[in-house]
Each structure stands twice: as structure tokens, then as C-alpha cells.
Design an enzyme around this catalytic site. Structure first.
Site, mmCIF file in Angstrom:
data_model
loop_
_atom_site.group_PDB
_atom_site.id
_atom_site.type_symbol
_atom_site.label_atom_id
_atom_site.label_comp_id
_atom_site.label_asym_id
_atom_site.label_seq_id
_atom_site.Cartn_x
_atom_site.Cartn_y
_atom_site.Cartn_z
ATOM 1 N N ARG A 64 1.524 8.546 -6.609
ATOM 2 C CA ARG A 64 0.993 9.798 -7.183
ATOM 3 C C ARG A 64 1.093 9.930 -8.693
ATOM 4 O O ARG A 64 0.682 10.939 -9.242
ATOM 5 C CB ARG A 64 1.664 11.023 -6.545
ATOM 6 C CG ARG A 64 1.593 11.078 -5.020
ATOM 7 C CD ARG A 64 0.171 11.079 -4.522
ATOM 8 N NE ARG A 64 0.102 11.325 -3.071
ATOM 9 C CZ ARG A 64 -0.944 11.025 -2.319
ATOM 10 N NH1 ARG A 64 -2.002 10.450 -2.862
ATOM 11 N NH2 ARG A 64 -0.944 11.274 -1.024
ATOM 12 N N HIS A 92 -10.669 0.950 1.874
ATOM 13 C CA HIS A 92 -10.435 1.958 2.909
ATOM 14 C C HIS A 92 -11.712 1.939 3.751
ATOM 15 O O HIS A 92 -12.725 2.501 3.367
ATOM 16 C CB HIS A 92 -10.217 3.326 2.262
ATOM 17 C CG HIS A 92 -9.998 4.432 3.239
ATOM 18 N ND1 HIS A 92 -8.926 5.281 3.150
ATOM 19 C CD2 HIS A 92 -10.689 4.836 4.329
ATOM 20 C CE1 HIS A 92 -8.969 6.166 4.147
ATOM 21 N NE2 HIS A 92 -10.052 5.916 4.867
ATOM 22 N N ASP A 135 1.067 2.768 3.570
ATOM 23 C CA ASP A 135 0.163 3.876 3.227
ATOM 24 C C ASP A 135 0.971 5.165 3.062
ATOM 25 O O ASP A 135 0.525 6.245 3.436
ATOM 26 C CB ASP A 135 -0.948 4.053 4.270
ATOM 27 C CG ASP A 135 -2.076 4.954 3.759
ATOM 28 O OD1 ASP A 135 -2.094 5.273 2.550
ATOM 29 O OD2 ASP A 135 -2.924 5.341 4.583
ATOM 30 N N HIS A 153 0.829 -1.220 0.000
ATOM 31 C CA HIS A 153 0.000 0.000 0.000
ATOM 32 C C HIS A 153 0.854 1.257 0.000
ATOM 33 O O HIS A 153 1.348 1.677 1.037
ATOM 34 C CB HIS A 153 -0.902 -0.011 1.244
ATOM 35 C CG HIS A 153 -1.949 1.058 1.230
ATOM 36 N ND1 HIS A 153 -3.092 0.979 1.997
ATOM 37 C CD2 HIS A 153 -2.045 2.223 0.555
ATOM 38 C CE1 HIS A 153 -3.838 2.057 1.795
ATOM 39 N NE2 HIS A 153 -3.217 2.832 0.921
#
Lengths: 181, 311, 438
Positions: free
Chosen positions: C62, C177, C315, C58
Site C-alpha cells: 500500500r 490478474h 495476495d 505477491h
């Protein structure tokens, strides 16, 4: 600081104040429009004494005010300390009055300068006199006292301490020496 | 000159986390002295001559801005004001850019108002000069709490053991949060009361209740908070009449409090919502006194934050 | 025997345990020998530990569209520096990764960059809009390893059920999520005594647990349906991302005991930081799900230990400095951490709390590989030489200014950590080597 000597004792302080009171009455030609304004801290007790003396000599109680000059100091942008703002109380109209500003020691003249500004913001007296118990010299501004208890030549490394019964438990003027830094 | 120095002060006012009781009390004493200045024919002293303060408002608030600007001017500080809107992107100028630009212009203190909690803290990290929080989001409005405390002391004397009831939208209120920090520091007991959906789960320094009668019982003073109409849209309150039925301070409900318990409101008021119409103008209301005291308190804050170098 | 790199005197530690020192000979992308041999490059790894390369299930890299925050070059370099050989990138980019073309383009570009390997996750629904399912079959063929609408929450349980069912039929894992948007509202930090005191909108722990509870019921429902015969035994169907609460963990633990095909991950920040950090009123700590409480950390460490939590997922969520200097309401959620994840957890869990090293390694290596259907890498002859050599003793502060990531700030700035990677190999190829080694 170390103590050096006692410059005035209780009796000498009393005599000096008595003389100032007489001189004030004489200069003002009596008590008409006369008032006293003491500058924090010891100027207040000295002004109180002068009011009492004037009453004793003339049989009339003249008004008195107290003045804090903190907000009028010219060094607030510079000093490290933050002086406490104290009470200003002038419970009478200053317009047309003959005001005797009272302080304990006249030194650089900066307190007197601030006091004049502070006073004038409160009204428009006819006349302002300056009375001090001790003038120790070293003026930094064109200011002089009208009434002086005692002229005492000092050096800049010395400190003149005025003590009053009200604030310190005794009347005295003492000379102290600042520590070498 | 006589050097009676005040206790050293934090060189900022973000909230009361860094303040001690003696400092707050000393500041309130200074505010008392400032009241005397405001009572003179010439309402101005030269104390802050040479200082320049900026009011930087990212959220509009005419009243608070005017109060701060007048306070600064009455102390002879120069005042510049900046109003800006913040966007949620960085397309525009950032807070930091704005503040840094002002810093280059020689600002000595920043009075900051934002809709978001924490910006004064962020600014304090970026800037080398004092920051005064004029309200940030739901978080803090320290000068409002100071003027509330000042007004309460004027009326009630020492606040030790006094019960102050704060009523309304506690959850979203920076006024409630700052008072919850400040009033207990001065010895008061704070009870915060409002509809269940407008109360936080906890708030240090306060007792929380949804029961208005309990909150007002034996209260020495009652402070009503402004109700933002947008709370209804967010589903937190069914309607205004519903709020009024449950929580409006009325003549009758005020009987639960101590006789003559004064009434405060930080303004601006929604007439006939937080307070029953006539109460706001009754002798029990200190609302106008609060506004007047606001200036003296802000003068005192400027004095303590600006004068004296950082220790 | 002749190889390319010989790593001498390395202590070996993988997901199975610690295996003492060895001279590891690497060539042709594999471990050729654990007993030395000839090589053109010889490294003395005395005092260092060799482990299988870390696998991050995870990360937000971008690209495409948000290269101002991070791009594949900076992100995969950061990953390699952090000891990662493999990274799963999230698809909430601009445009969203929801087509085979974008997945292919990302894979190709990452291969050219030649740092950590990229395994793109693709959107579960087209444009991540939660309406029309994306093309699982075509996405898998292009190299997508997971489908997710991460960045958003799956508010429509019906769409999630269909997505799970369809993805499973093509052997693709779905990750979520798990936060209920209604309960979360505008929360910018954990709802609790800190948020109440600070006057910041709170996001309650129950926003996460309520959503996990719903999603587990959705899984229970879906596995009754058609297409599930193909469900690989023991393989996860639904992966719950960035678990942050004790209550959420309890639900997952129970779900696993009930035999549900689910898995979960935990992030380095949720294991080391709490909502009290927000008292600084610094948006650097703003992350979703938010930093929770000490109680949650204790539960999550326990869950990581007993296997209720399958793996560590970073994350990694870089933003620009300007964005993170907005106020707490407007600043975006996210913490960059690819470069500190391993030393952080090695220091905070293994060194400070006595967490067993092999288990932490397992959660960085075999755990995520298993969740995603990759074979584990163990330190045996013939194994793929995607490895990390790290330094267990040298203490060094976190210095964000030296990050390879474009996000040069860190909530752990100045923390003194041990366990810093010094060499990362992907199939025997050096993708990161610290200066003293070069």
C-alpha cells in the site's frame, strides 16, 4: 406445583354461577342492554354459562363477546414470556350497553384493569360490571368485583386454579402450592 | 394472568434461515389478530408502550417505511426515522457509526433497508437489539414475503400443495428470494419464471423456468414482480416491448392458471408492463389487499421480535 | 569456527527435503557450518524446524499513498513475522509504481526499515491505464522484479502482447490478474448456488478461465516474435496471479505441457476457504478472485502438489477495518494474510491432509524464487542465511489483534494453527524473533 385442596366442586360452581346470574339480573333490573364479555381463557366459558342462565331465568338471550387483554398488559416490556395474542370478538355495538366482564379469578386486579382499557377502546358502554368466580385477595390496583362466586383468602405462594367443563373436562376450583424455588 | 406463551421466536428477522414453520404460522395467526385491531374505530393498542423503534433506511422506500411506522405507532411504540445515503468510501459516517449512534439513544429495535445484501446481518452482529430487515439488496424482504403468505392464505386457505408462480426479474428480486424461502416452508410449490438473463442459476425451494406457460399451468396464484428499467441498460433485456411480449401477465395468459387464481404484485407497479392494464384493478388482483395486510403483518413482527426477553 | 548465531538441534527442511537435525552456525550473512561452532548467541532449537526464508511473489503493501491501510514498516514487519525474508510488492498504489524513482525510493526505505527485503513490482503500463508501456529497462535497473497491472485487469490483449514482448527482452516477468472484466461484471463473490441464494452479484469461475485461455494464446503468439531468443530457458514469461479455479488450473497445466513459458501462484485463502463462508454475509471474505468451491480447492491442492502451480503467493491485501465494514457491494476486495500463510497451510495441508512438507516448503521458497529468476536457498554450508525457524508442534489460535499488519482482522480468526515462525533471519540478521527467543 403441588395440589392442596379442592375449594369448590361441580355443584358449588354451578350454585355460585346461578347466584351471580340472579344478582346480575337484579342489579340490571332485567336484561335490557345487558351483555357479557368473557376474558380469555376461562372467562369465556364462564360468560357462556351466565348467558345461558340468564336466558333460562329471563327467557331472553343476551349478546356475548370475547376479549383478549394481551395487547393491553402493563408488563410486556418486562416479562420473559411472549404471551400469545388471541382473538377479540365483540360482535355487537358496545355503546350504551351494560357490560358484565367475566373472569375466573380476581387477584392483583391487573387483568381487570387491562380488560377495562381494551373494552373502552371498542366503544362506550353505559356501565361496566366485573363478575368473577373467585376473589382471592391481594389486590395491587383499586379494583373490586361487582359479583363474586366465592371469596377465598389465600397466600401469595398459592395458586387458585379454576377448571371448567369446556376447557378442562370438569368444573372445579382447586388450590395449589407453588414449588419452593 | 393466563400465560399461553407462543413458541419462542428469533429476536430478529433478517431472513427465514432461523425460522421454523411453527413460528411462522404463529406469527401469521398473530397478524390475524392484528387485523381485528385495524378494523376497530380506535386502531391502536398499548402493547409496545415504552418501546422505541427506529426505521433506518439507506435506500429510499416510502411505502415500506410508512407501513412499518404505522404498524409501530398502532402498537404505541415511539418511532424515529433515519434516512441516509451510503457512499462507497468511508469518508462519510459508516453504517456502524450510524447504528451505534442510534444505539446510544436507546433504540429498542432497528428496521433496516439497504441497497446491499447482508447489511441487516452485519448490523445484527454489531448491535445488541433486534434487527428487522425491511429489504436488503437482492437478498431478502421477509415482511413482504410474510404479507404475501398471509394474503395467499386469506384467499386460498392452507398453502399445502398449492402452486405459486412468481414471474419477472427473479435474479435481482429480494421478494422472490424471501418468498422462495417462506412459501415452501408453508407447503407451497413455487415456480419462478422470467427471461433467461433474469433468472439465477438455481434457487432453493423453487423450480426455475423461462417458459411462462409452464409456470402458469395450473397455478393457484400468480405473483408478478416489478421490472426495474435499469435492467435494459445493463444488457440483460433488449427492451420493454420485448419483455411484455414474453412475460407480461395478460388476461389471456392467466387462463393457463387455475380459474380465479389470484394475482399479486409487491408494488410499486409499472402499469402495462408486468400486468396487462385492466388486470391490476380486476377482482382477481390482491394488490390492495397486500398493502392492507402489510400493516397487520408488520405489527405481528414487531410484537414477536420485541416482546419477551431473549431466550 | 566462530560465528554470530548458533542454532542448535534444529531440524532442517528445505525445498529438497528433510535433512535431520543440525547445529547451524551463522555468520557474515551465510551458513558457516552445519556441525556447530562458537557464536556470541546460542539458541536451542530443539523441536523446531529451520527452513529457507519464505518468498512472497505477491503482496499489497500500500505504500505510497495508502498508508492508512498498510505501509512498508507494518507490511514488512508482518512479512518477517510470517517467516518471509522477501516480498514482492504490487504497484497499484497512489501514485502507481511506474517510475524508476518510486522503485528506488521504496527499495531505500525498505532497506532502512530492515525487516523482510522488498522487491517492488512495477506497473506494466503507465499509471496502470492499459495504454502506454512503462519503462521496463529503467525500472529493472532501479530494482523492479516484475511488471504488472494487478489491481486492474488487462482488457486489451494487444497491449498485453506488446508488454510481454518488451518486458521479456529486458528479462522482466509480467504477471496478470486474470479475470475477464465483462464476465466478472460487478461480481462480489463466486457465482454459484450460494450467490444465487444470497442474492449477491456473482463472479463466475469462467471469468478467470476465459481470461487465462486468452492470455495463453497471447503467450503463444508472443513467443513467435522477435526478442525471444533472449528468453532464458525454462524461465517464466507470464505469471498468472492468484489462481482460484479448477478450470484455470487445467488450462495452465495444459499450457505448461505445451511448453509455454508460464507460471502461476495460489493464495492461502483459495486453498482454505470457500464461497460458503459468504453465507455469514461478512465482507471480511470478500476477495478477488473470489473464494470458490470445495472442488476448486481440491484441484488447487493437487496442482500445488504436482507443480502445475509453482508457488504460494499471499495476495496479502490489507484494508482498514472501516472499509471492510462497508456492505458487501461497497467493501473493497482483499484479505490480509502475510502473518498466517505458513502456519495456515502447514496445518491445513501438511498436518490435516498429509501434503508433503518438502513440497510445501518448495512452494514457499524455491518455487517463487525460480519464477522470479532468483537463486534458490538450500540449507548447505555457504548458503545465504536468509532463514526461518518455525515451531511445528505448538498450537496457537490466530489472533488478529496481535498482527503487525495494520489490518487487524482475519477470516481465520480463532483457527488453531501450528507451524508459527519464531525466528526470521535475513542474511544472518534477526528481522523477527518471538518473545520466548528474545
Amino acid at each position: 406445583m403441588t395440589f392442596k385442596s379442592k375449594l369448590l366442586n361441580e355443584d358449588e360452581v354451578r350454585r355460585a354461577l346461578t347466584r351471580i346470574a340472579h344478582e346480575v339480573i337484579e342489579k340490571n333490573k332485567g336484561t335490557d342492554n345487558l351483555c357479557f364479555v368473557g376474558i380469555h381463557t376461562r372467562g369465556i366459558s364462564l360468560a357462556q354459562r351466565l348467558v345461558n342462565l340468564v336466558e333460562r331465568f329471563e327467557g331472553k338471550r343476551v349478546p356475548m363477546g370475547i376479549l383478549d387483554i394481551t395487547l393491553y398488559r402493563d408488563d410486556l416490556t418486562e416479562i420473559g414470556l411472549q404471551p400469545k395474542v388471541r382473538e377479540t370478538r365483540i360482535p355487537f355495538d358496545l355503546n350504551g350497553k351494560a357490560v358484565v366482564l367475566v373472569d375466573d379469578v380476581l387477584y392483583t386486579g391487573r387483568t381487570a384493569r387491562a380488560a377495562l382499557d381494551a373494552l373502552i377502546d371498542q366503544g362506550r358502554p353505559n356501565r361496566i360490571y366485573l363478575a368473577v368466580l373467585v376473589d382471592r385477595g391481594h389486590r395491587e390496583l383499586p379494583i373490586r368485583a361487582d359479583f363474586v362466586g366465592k371469596n377465598l383468602p389465600t397466600s401469595k405462594s398459592e395458586v387458585v386454579k379454576v377448571k371448567t367443563q369446556e376447557d378442562d373436562g370438569e368444573d372445579a376450583v382447586e388450590l395449589w402450592e407453588m414449588e419452593e424455588s | 394472568m393466563n400465560e399461553t406463551a407462543t413458541p419462542s421466536f428469533p429476536k430478529h428477522l433478517l431472513d427465514f434461515q432461523d425460522w421454523r414453520r411453527t413460528q411462522v404460522e404463529s406469527l401469521l395467526e398473530t397478524a390475524q389478530m392484528m387485523q381485528e385491531v385495524l378494523a376497530r374505530p380506535v386502531k391502536k393498542v398499548p402493547a409496545l408502550t415504552g418501546f422505541t423503534v427506529a426505521t433506518v433506511f439507506f435506500e429510499p422506500s416510502t411505502r415500506t417505511r410508512i407501513s412499518f411506522e404505522l404498524a409501530a405507532r398502532r402498537m404505541s411504540a415511539d418511532v424515529v426515522s433515519f434516512s441516509g445515503a451510503v457512499s462507497s468510501t468511508t469518508k462519510g459516517e459508516t453504517y456502524r457509526d450510524t447504528l451505534r449512534t442510534l444505539e446510544q439513544m436507546g433504540i429498542d429495535a432497528y428496521i433496516l433497508r439497504t441497497d446491499a445484501a447482508g447489511v441487516p446481518h452485519q448490523a445484527h452482529r454489531w448491535l445488541h437489539k433486534p434487527v428487522i430487515n425491511a429489504g436488503d439488496g437482492w437478498r431478502a424482504h421477509p415482511t413482504q414475503a410474510l404479507l404475501d403468505a398471509f394474503t395467499l392464505r386469506e384467499k386460498l386457505g392452507d398453502l399445502e400443495g398449492k402452486k405459486i408462480a412468481i414471474v419477472g426479474d427473479i435474479l435481482h428480486s429480494r421478494v422472490a428470494r424471501s418468498n422462495a424461502e417462506l412459501l415452501p416452508m408453508l407447503g407451497a410449490k413455487v415456480v419462478a419464471c422470467g427471461p433467461a438473463t433474469l433468472l439465477p442459476g438455481s434457487l432453493p425451494g423453487t423450480t426455475l423456468t423461462t417458459n411462462l406457460k409452464e409456470a402458469l399451468a395450473e397455478a393457484d396464484a400468480v405473483m408478478a414482480l416489478r421490472l426495474q428499467k435499469e435492467r435494459m441498460d445493463k444488457g440483460l433485456l433488449p427492451s420493454l416491448p420485448e419483455y411484455i411480449a414474453g412475460y407480461q401477465i395478460t388476461e389471456e395468459r392467466l387462463r393457463w392458471a387455475r380459474p380465479q387464481a389470484p394475482l399479486l404484485h409487491p408494488g410499486p407497479m409499472n402499469r402495462d408492463v408486468e400486468l396487462e392494464g385492466t388486470l391490476a384493478d380486476s377482482p382477481r388482483s390482491l394488490v390492495e389487499r397486500q398493502v392492507a395486510n402489510g400493516q397487520a403483518v408488520r405489527m405481528a413482527v414487531l410484537y414477536h421480535v420485541l416482546v419477551g426477553k431473549k431466550s | 569456527m566462530k560465528g554470530e548465531i548458533l542454532i542448535k538441534n534444529a531440524k532442517l527442511a528445505d525445498g529438497r527435503g528433510e535433512h535431520g537435525s543440525a547445529d547451524v552456525l551463522i555468520g557474515e550473512g551465510r551458513i558457516l557450518s552445519l556441525t556447530g561452532g562458537d557464536a556470541s548467541t546460542v539458541l536451542d532449537a530443539t523441536g523446531k524446524v529451520l527452513s529457507p526464508g519464505f518468498f512472497d511473489p505477491h503482496a499489497h503493501l500500500r505504500e505510497p499513498g495508502q498508508e492508512v491501510k498498510e505501509d512498508l514498516q507494518s507490511g514488512l514487519t508482518a512479512a518477517a513475522k510470517g517467516g518471509y525474508t522477501d516480498v514482492v510488492s504490487m504497484p497499484n498504489t497512489s501514485p502507481v509504481v511506474d517510475s524508476a524513482e518510486i522503485v528506488r525510493a521504496l527499495k531505500e526505505k525498505a532497506a532502512q526499515i530492515g525487516r523482510a527485503r522488498l522487491h517492488p513490482a512495477a506497473a506494466l503500463t503507465q499509471g496502470q491505464e492499459g495504454k502506454i508501456l512503462s519503462e521496463a529497462r529503467l525500472l529493472r535497473e532501479a530494482g523492479a522484479v516484475m511488471l504488472t497491472d494487478d489491481g486492474r485487469t488487462n482488457e486489451d490483449a494487444g497491449v498485453l502482447a506488446q508488454g510481454l514482448q518488451y518486458a521479456a527482452s529486458w528479462g522482466l516477468l509480467v504477471s496478470v490478474h486474470a479475470e475477464d472484466a465483462g464476465l466478472r461484471r460487478g461480481g462480489v463473490m463466486h457465482e454459484g448456488k450460494v450467490s444465487f441464494r444470497l442474492g449477491l452479484p456473482g463472479n463466475p469461475a469462467y471469468a478467470e478461465s476465459a481470461r487465462i485461455a486468452r492470455d495463453l494464446e497471447v503467450v503463444r503468439y508472443v513467443i513467435q516474435g522477435p526478442g525471444m531468443e533472449a528468453l532464458r530457458s525454462g524461465k517464466s514469461l507470464l505469471h498468472i496471479q492468484h489462481l482460484s479455479t479448477r478450470r484455470g488450473l487445467e488450462l495452465i497445466r495444459q499450457g505448461k505441457q505445451d511448453g509455454l513459458p508460464i507460471s502461476t501462484e495460489v493464495g492461502p485463502h483459495h486453498l482454505t476457504l470457500t464461497d460458503e463462508h459468504l453465507e455469514s454475509l461478512n465482507p471480511i471474505y470478500k476477495v478477488a478472485p473470489p473464494l470458490r468451491t470445495r472442488t476448486d480447492i481440491e484441484a488447487l491442492v493437487e496442482g500445488l502438489l504436482d507443480g502445475s502451480i509453482d508457488c504460494v503467493g499471499t495476495d496479502h491485501a490489507p484494508h482498514t477495518q472501516d472499509e471492510k465494514e462497508l456492505d458487501l457491494l461497497r467493501a473493497p476486495f482483499g484479505i490480509p494474510n502475510l502473518e498466517v500463510a505458513w502456519p495456515l497451510l502447514y496445518t491445513e495441508l501438511v498436518l490435516k491432509r498429509g501434503f508433503p512438507l518438502p513440497i510445501l516448503i518448495e512452494r514457499f521458497t524455491d518455487g517463487p524464487r525460480r519464477v522470479l529468476g532468483f537463486s534458490p536457498i538450500h540449507l548447505t554450508e555457504g548458503a545465504e542465511a536468509s532463514l526461518v525457524l518455525w515451531q511445528p508442534n505448538n498450537q496457537r489460535p490466530v489472533e488478529p489483534s496481535a498482527f503487525a499488519s495494520k489490518a487487524k482482522y482475519s477470516p481465520w480468526e480463532g483457527w488453531m494453527l501450528q507451524g508459527w515462525p519464531v525466528l526470521t533471519l535475513v542474511e544472518g540478521r534477526r528481522v523477527f524473533a518471538s518473545e520466548p527467543l528474545l
